[in-house]
Design a protein around this motif. Sequence first.
Motif, PDB file in Angstrom:
ATOM      1  N   ILE A  84      18.627  16.428  30.575  1.00  0.00           N
ATOM      2  CA  ILE A  84      20.048  16.568  30.246  1.00  0.00           C
ATOM      3  C   ILE A  84      20.308  16.152  28.803  1.00  0.00           C
ATOM      4  O   ILE A  84      21.027  16.835  28.064  1.00  0.00           O
ATOM      5  CB  ILE A  84      20.904  15.724  31.219  1.00  0.00           C
ATOM      6  CG1 ILE A  84      20.821  16.295  32.635  1.00  0.00           C
ATOM      7  CG2 ILE A  84      22.353  15.671  30.756  1.00  0.00           C
ATOM      8  CD1 ILE A  84      21.516  15.439  33.679  1.00  0.00           C
ATOM      9  N   THR A  85      19.698  15.056  28.379  1.00  0.00           N
ATOM     10  CA  THR A  85      19.909  14.558  27.017  1.00  0.00           C
ATOM     11  C   THR A  85      19.405  15.551  25.979  1.00  0.00           C
ATOM     12  O   THR A  85      20.093  15.845  24.996  1.00  0.00           O
ATOM     13  CB  THR A  85      19.200  13.207  26.836  1.00  0.00           C
ATOM     14  OG1 THR A  85      19.696  12.268  27.793  1.00  0.00           O
ATOM     15  CG2 THR A  85      19.426  12.663  25.435  1.00  0.00           C
ATOM     16  N   VAL A  89      22.751   9.626  17.482  1.00  0.00           N
ATOM     17  CA  VAL A  89      23.612   8.900  18.417  1.00  0.00           C
ATOM     18  C   VAL A  89      22.915   8.702  19.757  1.00  0.00           C
ATOM     19  O   VAL A  89      22.925   7.612  20.347  1.00  0.00           O
ATOM     20  CB  VAL A  89      24.948   9.646  18.604  1.00  0.00           C
ATOM     21  CG1 VAL A  89      25.769   9.018  19.730  1.00  0.00           C
ATOM     22  CG2 VAL A  89      25.752   9.637  17.306  1.00  0.00           C
ATOM     23  N   MET A  90      22.284   9.773  20.264  1.00  0.00           N
ATOM     24  CA  MET A  90      21.585   9.676  21.545  1.00  0.00           C
ATOM     25  C   MET A  90      20.408   8.703  21.460  1.00  0.00           C
ATOM     26  O   MET A  90      20.132   7.959  22.401  1.00  0.00           O
ATOM     27  CB  MET A  90      21.091  11.063  21.960  1.00  0.00           C
ATOM     28  CG  MET A  90      22.199  12.003  22.390  1.00  0.00           C
ATOM     29  SD  MET A  90      23.058  11.432  23.861  1.00  0.00           S
ATOM     30  CE  MET A  90      24.285  12.723  24.054  1.00  0.00           C
ATOM     31  N   LEU A 149      23.255  18.615  14.714  1.00  0.00           N
ATOM     32  CA  LEU A 149      22.041  18.337  15.476  1.00  0.00           C
ATOM     33  C   LEU A 149      21.480  16.958  15.140  1.00  0.00           C
ATOM     34  O   LEU A 149      21.141  16.177  16.045  1.00  0.00           O
ATOM     35  CB  LEU A 149      20.994  19.418  15.183  1.00  0.00           C
ATOM     36  CG  LEU A 149      19.643  19.259  15.879  1.00  0.00           C
ATOM     37  CD1 LEU A 149      19.792  19.372  17.384  1.00  0.00           C
ATOM     38  CD2 LEU A 149      18.647  20.297  15.359  1.00  0.00           C
ATOM     39  N   LEU A 150      21.378  16.648  13.856  1.00  0.00           N
ATOM     40  CA  LEU A 150      20.838  15.347  13.444  1.00  0.00           C
ATOM     41  C   LEU A 150      21.755  14.208  13.875  1.00  0.00           C
ATOM     42  O   LEU A 150      21.280  13.132  14.286  1.00  0.00           O
ATOM     43  CB  LEU A 150      20.639  15.328  11.928  1.00  0.00           C
ATOM     44  CG  LEU A 150      19.601  16.303  11.372  1.00  0.00           C
ATOM     45  CD1 LEU A 150      19.576  16.237   9.846  1.00  0.00           C
ATOM     46  CD2 LEU A 150      18.220  16.011  11.936  1.00  0.00           C
ATOM     47  N   THR A 151      23.062  14.427  13.793  1.00  0.00           N
ATOM     48  CA  THR A 151      24.007  13.395  14.211  1.00  0.00           C
ATOM     49  C   THR A 151      23.916  13.131  15.702  1.00  0.00           C
ATOM     50  O   THR A 151      23.848  11.972  16.147  1.00  0.00           O
ATOM     51  CB  THR A 151      25.444  13.808  13.849  1.00  0.00           C
ATOM     52  OG1 THR A 151      25.531  14.050  12.436  1.00  0.00           O
ATOM     53  CG2 THR A 151      26.432  12.718  14.230  1.00  0.00           C
ATOM     54  N   ALA A 152      23.907  14.213  16.498  1.00  0.00           N
ATOM     55  CA  ALA A 152      23.802  14.062  17.949  1.00  0.00           C
ATOM     56  C   ALA A 152      22.485  13.396  18.326  1.00  0.00           C
ATOM     57  O   ALA A 152      22.439  12.535  19.214  1.00  0.00           O
ATOM     58  CB  ALA A 152      23.919  15.431  18.622  1.00  0.00           C
ATOM     59  N   GLU A 168      16.622   8.050  23.695  1.00  0.00           N
ATOM     60  CA  GLU A 168      15.972   9.341  23.874  1.00  0.00           C
ATOM     61  C   GLU A 168      16.433  10.295  22.792  1.00  0.00           C
ATOM     62  O   GLU A 168      17.585  10.261  22.375  1.00  0.00           O
ATOM     63  CB  GLU A 168      16.288   9.930  25.258  1.00  0.00           C
ATOM     64  CG  GLU A 168      15.755   9.098  26.411  1.00  0.00           C
ATOM     65  CD  GLU A 168      16.182   9.644  27.760  1.00  0.00           C
ATOM     66  OE1 GLU A 168      16.972  10.608  27.764  1.00  0.00           O
ATOM     67  OE2 GLU A 168      15.745   9.115  28.780  1.00  0.00           O
ATOM     68  N   SER A 169      15.509  11.129  22.314  1.00  0.00           N
ATOM     69  CA  SER A 169      15.840  12.070  21.249  1.00  0.00           C
ATOM     70  C   SER A 169      14.866  13.222  21.294  1.00  0.00           C
ATOM     71  O   SER A 169      13.903  13.222  22.074  1.00  0.00           O
ATOM     72  CB  SER A 169      15.794  11.381  19.884  1.00  0.00           C
ATOM     73  OG  SER A 169      14.476  10.940  19.593  1.00  0.00           O
TER      74      SER A 169
END
Length: 326
Positions: free
Chosen positions: A244-245, A316-317, A310-313, A323-324
Amino acid sequence: MKALTENGVTVNESVTPVPPTKRNSGFWKSVLQQKYLYLMSLPFVIWVFVFSYVPLWGWLMAFQNYKPIKSFRDQKWVGLKNFKELFHDERFYLVLRNTLAMSGLGLVFGFVVPIIFAVMLNELRGSVFKRTVQTISYLPHFVSWVVVGGIVYKTLAIDGGIVNDLLTHLHIIDEPIQFMAKAKMFWGVVTAADLWKETGWNAIIYLAAITGIDKELYEAAKVDGAGRIKQMFNITLPGIRTTITVLLIMSIGHLIGIGFEKQFQLSNNLVTDYSEVLDIYALKYGIQIGRFSYGTAISMFTSVVSVILLLTANGVMKKFTKESIM
């Protein structure tokens, strides 16, 4: 040579330096061990390089007044003129609003609904019925948006459309609604059509992740008295959290680059102010009228913002969930 004193006795201890290890030896050893796997992936790497990285040189057109009749060296350089024109165009902000609104609705519903569908489908016990539902659900994915557009228009028609007929029969409305002629309804129509088309297909990856969960966890939960609802929230959903992440990060990266197929097929002159997105804007005000540099500036803006999102999300995750994707 190092001198140590122990109980009044001097002892000489020789220290042998450890030779530095070769950092790349492990990598090349892995390559040799898995050479066939790397050879199999080589065509896809070449494909990505040719079609995704080589065309990036074309971004230089955004800083030129590009004319097809001239060679690339003879083009007139205009600096940031196209970007200044883009950010001073009121139509651009209207199109940006539409893009963010439809992509936001798609992110909320198009991301959550497949997860719910996959979890519910996993709870079905009849294997034949389960496979039948799954097959029927992902078949619309293979239907082109040209066909889907025709289906949506026919379904929402005021004369013989099943939606209006049903709402009228249930006395919810007194007269048919012109769904495709009401601009403020366009975002909802697009979101609903996209859900119908892609929910089953998007649920496949979640179903695959669910099958990887250890069955003994469910057996232990049953012994402890956990019902199916508790198993769902305490085993199934945590078990697919990584999937999901990753998909959420990728979806956020595509938040502004949503394409144009569904909007192009479902749009008409009455709903243009709500249907036009960035890709259609680049097509109409860039390529179709020969403003190739302006169209390139629009596409470059979309790509750069997508990378930033994309890099920001991902950051943050990575900070909050550890997880990334990179």
